[in-house]
Scaffold this active site. Structure first.
Site, mmCIF file in Angstrom:
data_model
loop_
_atom_site.group_PDB
_atom_site.id
_atom_site.type_symbol
_atom_site.label_atom_id
_atom_site.label_comp_id
_atom_site.label_asym_id
_atom_site.label_seq_id
_atom_site.Cartn_x
_atom_site.Cartn_y
_atom_site.Cartn_z
ATOM 1 N N ASP A 38 0.880 -1.161 0.000
ATOM 2 C CA ASP A 38 0.000 0.000 0.000
ATOM 3 C C ASP A 38 0.927 1.224 0.000
ATOM 4 O OD1 ASP A 38 -2.263 1.696 0.378
ATOM 5 O OD2 ASP A 38 -1.900 1.683 2.534
ATOM 6 N N ASP A 80 -0.267 5.022 1.026
ATOM 7 C CA ASP A 80 -0.608 5.944 2.113
ATOM 8 C C ASP A 80 -0.665 5.219 3.449
ATOM 9 O OD1 ASP A 80 -1.426 8.583 0.637
ATOM 10 O OD2 ASP A 80 -2.351 6.958 -0.492
#
Length: 213
Positions: free
Chosen positions: A8, A10
């Protein structure tokens, strides 16, 4: 065996959640609207069309596309003044890229994904990068992970995801990936989402090749 690793962005590689929150709150405040109590958590993982529609629904003027552009412009300005890479992010990417093909499954729009990876000099380490704005739905839908795994040509059961948020953990788990959770202390995942992780660590320094394999 592990065929690939998917990060991922963020909350895992960059500490962007406070910036997203601040920029979106500013846009809402400038419209004279109140920030809903559950908005911060609800927006995490949403795709660009989803969160921009959410903001127009609570009264921000303009089309969803115009609102999205306003927010993304604000994020680009913040990133240009300071890229908030999390401790160990660059090293974790380099470490795992030396052994497995890497993917990126992000709720950030394409413009921000490319800005971050180029600024951090990490672009070459990722074989595949996908934004939720490029698939049918944002997290917690598994769509973005399904797309990344498909482009990598991997078996989802042999792919490891590295996530932090409730919706991200749910998304990766629903796609059938094994999941390493790196919870963000400021935005901790809900207990039921964290329970979906195969392993929980406290920092990216703990995400070693031995742990992943």
């Amino acid at each position: 065996m592990t065929d690939a690793v998917v990060f991922d962005l963020d909350g895992v590689l960059i500490d962007s959640e406070p910036l997203w929150d601040d920029v979106r709150r500013g846009v809402v405040a400038s419209a004279g609207r109140d920030w809903p109590a559950d908005a911060t958590e609800a927006l995490q993982g949403m795709s660009t069309p989803e969160w921009s529609a959410y903001l127009t629904d609570i009264g921000v003027p303009g089309s969803a596309e115009e609102v999205a552009t306003r927010v993304i412009d604000g994020m680009v300005e913040r990133y240009r003044s300071h890229l908030p890479l999390l401790p160990g992010a660059v090293e974790a990417v380099q470490r795992l890229a030396s052994r497995w093909p890497l993917g990126l499954a992000s709720s950030s729009p394409r413009r921000l994904i490319d800005t971050v990876l180029e600024s951090a000099r990490l672009t070459e380490h990722f074989r595949v990068t996908v934004s939720t704005e490029e698939v049918g739905a944002g997290k917690p839908s598994p769509a973005v992970y399904n797309e990344v795994v498909g482009r990598l040509g991997a078996d989802s059961s042999q792919v490891v995801a590295i996530e932090d948020s409730s919706n991200g953990l749910r998304s990766a788990s629903a796609a059938g990936l094994r999941v390493i959770a790196v919870p963000n202390a400021n935005y901790p995942p809900q207990d039921d989402a964290l329970a979906l992780a195969d392993v929980v660590v406290h920092s990216l320094d703990e995400v070693t090749t031995d742990l992943v394999s």
